[in-house]
Design an enzyme around this catalytic site. Structure first.
Site, mmCIF file in Angstrom:
data_model
loop_
_atom_site.group_PDB
_atom_site.id
_atom_site.type_symbol
_atom_site.label_atom_id
_atom_site.label_comp_id
_atom_site.label_asym_id
_atom_site.label_seq_id
_atom_site.Cartn_x
_atom_site.Cartn_y
_atom_site.Cartn_z
ATOM 1 N N ALA A 1 0.865 -1.185 0.000
ATOM 2 C CA ALA A 1 0.000 0.000 0.000
ATOM 3 C C ALA A 1 0.900 1.233 0.000
ATOM 4 O O ALA A 1 1.576 1.526 0.992
ATOM 5 C CB ALA A 1 -0.904 -0.011 1.223
ATOM 6 N N CYS B 1 1.924 -0.204 11.709
ATOM 7 C CA CYS B 1 2.821 -1.360 11.658
ATOM 8 C C CYS B 1 3.455 -1.666 13.013
ATOM 9 O O CYS B 1 4.477 -2.344 13.094
ATOM 10 C CB CYS B 1 3.897 -1.174 10.589
ATOM 11 S SG CYS B 1 3.208 -0.871 8.953
#
Length: 233
Positions: free
Chosen positions: A175, A191
């Site tokens: 992405a 993340c």
């Protein structure tokens, strides 16, 4: 080996709908590989690359920590955002309009059987794409994805990655923030990394908007070169 990769441009599509579609293609490829092995056949498997944008959604990988989603279900609704726990690697990330999402569903037996190399090639395709815009993107040691100014106090992530693989068949992918609303990243620990910021291509270039199809074409070119793939539509 079949190195043809079918490009499918899905436009703006619901995350769950796209995930279900990925699973369908993924399973069909796995089933063919299993049939080939059981019946001693040599029928070619197909490869796909899905290009898509999603409405606002947060996804949590199987190794992720749900505590990295910083808002409640009620706040998700207020922001018109969805949340899914999914079967890729990695922690939590955000998808939304203005982001270039690419899901390669490849049989790596058609290319090379090395997941580490596969991830590095995906990163390299993004790095080379950003280079065309004058940006020096790079990897951050021990952290999958693509970054800017890694070894400085201003390190920021521009592309997240997370994949799943079984019998050398891949799904999920990358992405790249092109025109993303970066405010949505404030609702997560992206993340699972707390000490680095997130950025997008339009912010880095100081422009209101970068044409998404233009970025897609650059990414496709570098993907094809790196993988030795023949892209078909």
């Amino acid at each position: 080996m079949n190195r043809k990769v079918e490009i499918q441009r899905l436009g703006l599509q619901d995350y769950k709908e796209t995930w279900d579609y990925q699973e369908k293609l993924f399973k069909a490829t796995l089933d063919k590989k299993i049939k080939n092995r059981r019946e001693n056949l040599d029928e070619a498997t197909r490869n796909y690359l899905l290009l898509v944008e999603h409405p606002h959604v947060y996804t949590l990988g199987k190794s992720g920590d749900a505590a990295n989603l910083l808002i409640s279900e009620e706040e998700l609704e207020q922001k018109n955002a969805s949340f899914y726990k999914i079967n890729r690697g990695g922690d939590i990330t955000y998808h939304g309009p203005g982001q270039l999402v690419a899901y390669p569903i490849l049989d790596l037996d058609n290319f090379f059987t090395d997941i580490h190399k596969y991830l590095r090639f995906l990163e390299e395709a993004v790095i080379l794409t950003l280079k065309e815009y004058g940006l020096k993107a790079e990897r951050s040691e021990g952290e999958t994805g693509v970054w800017l100014d890694v070894d400085t106090p201003f390190a920021r992530k521009i592309c997240a990655m997370g994949v799943r693989a079984s019998r050398w068949v891949t799904m999920h992918g990358l992405a790249l923030n092109v025109n993303s609303d970066l405010g949505y990243f404030d609702n997560i620990v992206p993340c699972g990394i707390q000490d680095k910021a997130v950025t997008s291509l339009n912010v880095e270039l100081g422009k209101k908007e970068i044409p998404l199809p233009e970025v897609q074409e650059k990414l496709l070119k570098h993907f094809a070169d790196l993988f030795g793939a023949e892209l078909i539509e």
